[in-house]
Design an enzyme around this catalytic site. Sequence first.
Site, mmCIF file in Angstrom:
data_model
loop_
_atom_site.group_PDB
_atom_site.id
_atom_site.type_symbol
_atom_site.label_atom_id
_atom_site.label_comp_id
_atom_site.label_asym_id
_atom_site.label_seq_id
_atom_site.Cartn_x
_atom_site.Cartn_y
_atom_site.Cartn_z
ATOM 1 N N ALA A 135 0.617 -1.023 0.268
ATOM 2 C CA ALA A 135 -0.002 0.331 -0.163
ATOM 3 C C ALA A 135 1.055 1.366 -0.314
ATOM 4 O O ALA A 135 0.332 2.554 -0.268
ATOM 5 C CB ALA A 135 -1.068 0.071 1.538
ATOM 6 N N HIS A 175 4.375 -0.147 12.087
ATOM 7 C CA HIS A 175 4.425 -0.201 10.633
ATOM 8 C C HIS A 175 2.643 0.126 9.836
ATOM 9 O O HIS A 175 2.432 0.933 9.610
ATOM 10 C CB HIS A 175 4.956 -2.099 10.126
#
Length: 153
Positions: free
Chosen positions: A58, A90
Amino acid sequence: MSKGIVFDKLDGSSFRIGIVVSRWNNHITDALLGRCKEALFETGVEEKNISVYQVPGAFEIPFVVSKLIREKNIDVIICLGSLIKGETMHFEYIADSVTKAIMRLNIDNDIPIIYGVLTCLTEQQAIDRSSESKNSGYEWGKAAIEMAKMLKH
Ligand code: DLZ
């Protein structure tokens, strides 16, 4: 309860669509892509007018969206991804930065961008939103045509 998406009377036959889809969690993103394309076909979008661009994760989506805006003749861009929370930070950093980058590209340019990035706390939540019976990709495909139409008016 309305989700706000218009499903009927959409004519997508004249539109060119760019789809940027990430491969991370591809068991989810492939399913989103499939349903999204079905929704586009239902509105009359032609296969030759759909360009699909794959990226690793992404985080890479905004870079390709930015290139498409500058270099390609496209009416609407759909971003498809699946972020699933892990054990580290993350998830938070990527979800926040990707969401803000897509929004900035959206409002700074004269082309609608559909935010089809799942941000789920568990894999099951992502599966539940990309299944045969309930798949967000379908809604995002329809939303893309509604927004492309808005740009032309
Ligand atoms: C590194 C990473 C992690 C941990 N999780 C996801 C995720 O759930 N969904 C996703 O689309 N991508 C993930 N990535 C990969 C990043 O998006 C990116 O591809 C790498 O950090 C390389 O820039």
